[in-house]
Design an enzyme around this catalytic site. Structure first.
Site, PDB file in Angstrom:
ATOM      1  N   GLU A 117       0.794  -1.229   0.000  1.00  0.00           N
ATOM      2  CA  GLU A 117       0.000   0.000   0.000  1.00  0.00           C
ATOM      3  C   GLU A 117       0.829   1.284   0.000  1.00  0.00           C
ATOM      4  OE1 GLU A 117      -2.806   0.513   3.234  1.00  0.00           O
ATOM      5  OE2 GLU A 117      -3.646   2.282   2.252  1.00  0.00           O
TER       6      GLU A 117
ATOM      7  N   ASP B 294      -0.870  -5.197   2.982  1.00  0.00           N
ATOM      8  CA  ASP B 294      -1.357  -4.020   3.717  1.00  0.00           C
ATOM      9  C   ASP B 294      -0.650  -4.052   5.074  1.00  0.00           C
ATOM     10  OD1 ASP B 294      -2.718  -1.957   4.949  1.00  0.00           O
ATOM     11  OD2 ASP B 294      -4.615  -2.460   3.971  1.00  0.00           O
TER      12      ASP B 294
ATOM     13  N   ILE C  49      -0.780  -2.107   7.659  1.00  0.00           N
ATOM     14  CA  ILE C  49      -1.791  -1.966   8.725  1.00  0.00           C
ATOM     15  C   ILE C  49      -3.122  -1.741   8.017  1.00  0.00           C
ATOM     16  CG2 ILE C  49      -2.646  -0.688  10.732  1.00  0.00           C
ATOM     17  CD1 ILE C  49       0.158   0.297  11.305  1.00  0.00           C
ATOM     18  N   ASP C  50      -3.998  -2.713   8.104  1.00  0.00           N
ATOM     19  CA  ASP C  50      -5.353  -2.492   7.589  1.00  0.00           C
ATOM     20  C   ASP C  50      -6.202  -2.059   8.781  1.00  0.00           C
ATOM     21  OD1 ASP C  50      -7.451  -2.472   5.687  1.00  0.00           O
ATOM     22  OD2 ASP C  50      -8.158  -4.385   6.509  1.00  0.00           O
TER      23      ASP C  50
ATOM     24  N   THR D  43      -6.060   1.556   9.624  1.00  0.00           N
ATOM     25  CA  THR D  43      -5.166   2.585  10.165  1.00  0.00           C
ATOM     26  C   THR D  43      -5.896   3.596  11.049  1.00  0.00           C
ATOM     27  OG1 THR D  43      -3.620   2.349   8.349  1.00  0.00           O
ATOM     28  CG2 THR D  43      -3.564   4.450   9.485  1.00  0.00           C
TER      29      THR D  43
ATOM     30  N   ASP E 185      -6.274  -4.588   0.554  1.00  0.00           N
ATOM     31  CA  ASP E 185      -7.309  -4.733   1.591  1.00  0.00           C
ATOM     32  C   ASP E 185      -7.903  -6.155   1.581  1.00  0.00           C
ATOM     33  OD1 ASP E 185      -7.343  -1.907   2.241  1.00  0.00           O
ATOM     34  OD2 ASP E 185      -8.546  -1.558   0.445  1.00  0.00           O
TER      35      ASP E 185
END
Ligand code: IPD
Ligand code: CA
Ligand code: CA
Length: 271
Positions: free
Chosen positions: A64, A85, A87-88, A90, A223
């Protein structure tokens, strides 16, 4: 160590790192009018990429925070592509909530060709990991081998009708209003709708039967890559919003326990 085990090891390393970072003072900046990024997102992504390339130097990466669309043609030449990702969720992470995860999907390439939406890749997802460190949840799946939560097999729910189903959805940072007609139509016809703010975990919640389905518009490949495989391996169905084959770069997705797929797509098609 097989490729899934390596992805798990990497996701755990990144997850442990971001969990510690969340307790420190985060540097939060804006990527768009609502879209946040923290120093932890960027550092987590760097850590993950370094780990992958040290073991698999010829693999491609779509991540990402460092991805650029023009790299895709080159990446498509790689035998495997890791879709990341760091950190999905955030916004949850930055606000001190637990609902966030590291998401890593592994895609085996066949060839690349153009689609109407974007350059898309022909091939298949072969492994996926979603690790939510604050929730102590590790979801994993390998193609044809089932889906697991903390090493225990998981299955989708058995709900048969939309009226008995609980859905999850989300709203993109841009063009939030595009989901409103879908939201209104489903809300009217189902038992309830939830919005947790981390698409990867919404999908894993479908896989374990907590949600009967999840739909969203405006998603990115990072995602959904891991979560889509986890749902399928738990016995669910994953398509685009019209019930057609999922395009990882197509931006919309509908995942369900299979039983309510057709009925839901019919509702979506009336909009
Ligand atoms: C977001 C989350 C959210 C979804 C957004 C995504 P991020 O990812 O998955 O649930 O509704 O569309 O962008 O920005 O937290 O990685
Ligand atoms: Ca995300
Ligand atoms: Ca993210």
């Amino acid at each position: 160590m097989n490729i899934l085990d390596y992805a798990v090891k990497t996701a755990k390393k990144a997850g442990t790192f971001i969990l510690k970072e969340q307790k420190k003072s985060l540097k939060v900046t804006k990527k768009g009018i609502r879209d946040l990024v923290t120093n932890a997102d960027k550092a987590s992504e760097k850590l993950i990429i370094k780990e992958i390339l040290s073991a698999y130097p010829d693999h491609g990466i779509i991540a990402e925070e460092s991805h650029s669309a023009k790299d895709l043609a080159k990446i498509a030449q790689a035998p495997y592509i890791w879709i990341i990702d760091p950190i999905d969720g955030t916004t949850n992470f930055a606000n001190g909530m637990d609902q966030y995860a590291v998401s890593i999907g592994i895609f085996k390439t066949k060839s690349s060709k153009s689609s109407k939406n974007f350059e898309y890749l022909e091939g298949e997802l072969i492994a996926g990991v979603v690790y939510a460190p604050a929730l102590k949840q590790l979801y994993t799946a390998q193609k044809g081998k089932g889906a697991y939560l903390n090493s225990k097999r998981i299955k989708v729910s058995k709900t048969k009708k939309v009226i008995d189903a609980v859905y999850a959805t989300g709203f993109p940072y841009k063009n939030k209003q595009t989901n409103m007609p879908y939201f209104a139509a489903i809300l009217e016809k189902c038992r309830g709708v939830r919005r947790w703010g981390a698409a990867s975990l919404d999908l894993c919640s479908v896989a374990r039967g907590h949600f009967d389905a999840h739909w969203e518009l405006g998603l990115q490949a990072w995602d959904i890559a891991a979560g889509a495989l986890i749902v399928k391996e738990a016995g669910g169905q994953v398509t685009d919003i019209n019930g057609n084959q999922l395009d990882l770069f197509g931006q919309d997705l509908f995942a369900s326990n299979s039983n309510i797929h057709k009925e839901t797509v019919q509702i979506f098609k009336t909009l």
